[in-house]
Scaffold this active site. Sequence first.
Site, short mmCIF file in Angstrom:
data_model
loop_
_atom_site.label_atom_id
_atom_site.label_comp_id
_atom_site.label_asym_id
_atom_site.label_seq_id
_atom_site.Cartn_x
_atom_site.Cartn_y
_atom_site.Cartn_z
N THR A 160 11.45 -10.06 9.47
CA THR A 160 12.39 -9.19 10.16
C THR A 160 13.39 -8.78 9.10
OG1 THR A 160 13.88 -10.97 10.81
CG2 THR A 160 12.14 -10.44 12.38
N SER A 282 -2.13 6.10 -14.03
CA SER A 282 -1.03 6.94 -14.48
C SER A 282 -1.45 7.62 -15.77
CB SER A 282 0.20 6.06 -14.73
OG SER A 282 1.03 6.65 -15.70
N LYS A 288 -1.03 1.07 -15.11
CA LYS A 288 -0.77 1.36 -13.70
C LYS A 288 -2.05 1.47 -12.85
CE LYS A 288 2.61 1.98 -11.87
NZ LYS A 288 3.52 3.13 -11.77
N ASN A 290 -2.14 2.73 -8.97
CA ASN A 290 -1.23 3.16 -7.92
C ASN A 290 -1.89 3.34 -6.56
OD1 ASN A 290 0.90 3.35 -9.79
ND2 ASN A 290 0.27 5.42 -10.37
#
Length: 466
Positions: A160, A282, A288, A290
């Site tokens: 939460t 990337s 990277k 992604n």
Amino acid sequence: MNKNDNHKLWGGRFEAGLEKWVEEFGASISFDQKMAEFDLKGSIAHVTMLGETGIITKDEADQIKAGLEELLAEYKAGQITFDVSNEDIHMNMESLLTAKIGPVAGKLHTARSRNDQVATDMHLYLKAKLDEVIGKLAHLRETLVDLAQEHVYTIMPGYTHLQHAQPISFGHHLMAYYNMFTRDSERFVFNVKHTDLSPLGAAALAGTTFPIDRNMTADLMGFAKPYSNSLDAVSDRDFILEFLANSSMLMMHMSRMCEEIINWCSNEFQFIILSDTFSTGSSIMPQKKNPDMAELIRGKSGRVYGNLIGLLTVMKSLPLAYNKDLQEDKEGMFDTVETITVAIDILAGMLKTMTVNKEHMAESTEKDFSNATELADYLASKGLPFRQAHEIVGKLVLECTKAGCYLQDVPLERYQTISDLIEADIYDTLASHTAVKRRHSLGGTGFDQVQWQIDQAKQCLAQQKD
Ligand code: ARG
């Protein structure tokens, strides 16, 4: 201004024609050709009825029908080209028909207007697409159920405020999305009810003096029944608005899930690894990987919401019955159909091929205070008022934070100075697995409750298949 060349199907009362750029502004053929097949099917139903009722002769009806069927075959074979000077799909098809079978083609438009024709095409188109969307959603829901079944006993932190709250079953988390997509599916099923109506025979707005049989055309096109009010039939776009609203809600759900997927595959979470087939690299940073596809689904919610607001705005204040504004109902609908059908498949594909880092997920519930409620409940179940228990545990959490340890590291002697209600079984109570397992309340994350949800979902999906 050009002299009217009289090629326009509505050219009779005009002395001058449209300039090219004005004509282009009014034309919809660049996009409404997506409804070509439905336009032909609607025309075939209409001409069949004209022949059956004796409004035109059987022979004329047969000639027209044969021409339309040839056009349908040519369209499917990619042999048809459209002409912007014929404005829209309806007039393009009529002039192609005329070129094919001669002046008898002019009888096809008896007792019909483009106003009921376009509405009919849209109903046929959307009804077919709703079926496809509901099917794709069933596949996504099945994917979630299968994954949930695999992960009933996989423990993860429940959140939460994006803070660790209480440990939960990963299967439980997945089943929450199953429920969202099930409600989405139910909304699309209801959407069919308002799409499954035939506007054909409403003519321009007021019906017709010809003895048409609207029930017959509705039957021939597979609609449940005809609209009962001709003005409503040609000007109602609620069925599209419902579709756009339902799609917006669906995109919102997919976007929430994608946001979680994006979080989960970050270095901070490391809960999942997306497969290479759903990731991109990337151009500058070699390391990277992604989650572009998840981000795109999240981003595409924007265009779907936009399509809903766009059409709501077109419809607002529109007087009865047909107005050319209504031509603006199509592109947003087509775009939404294309967006959601691919997005549903991409999401299912990502879920099917991702690797779940179960150990890491579970471990991350062991280096936190997500078992604080367990300790408070433990004391409360032994008779201490819950508020008091909450206060005691809160103080202990503060003490641990300062000492750099967790509740499961606190020695029994220390626990017993806090309350003599605490015994050695506290350590088992504090374990994440126990915390999840004991949440038997209906719909809770307890393993038995998660299994119960999955069993129900399996039944529901099997029923949908019958
Ligand atoms: N292309 C038009 C549309 O999409 C078809 C109906 C044209 N009706 C008319 N009265 N101009 O709405």
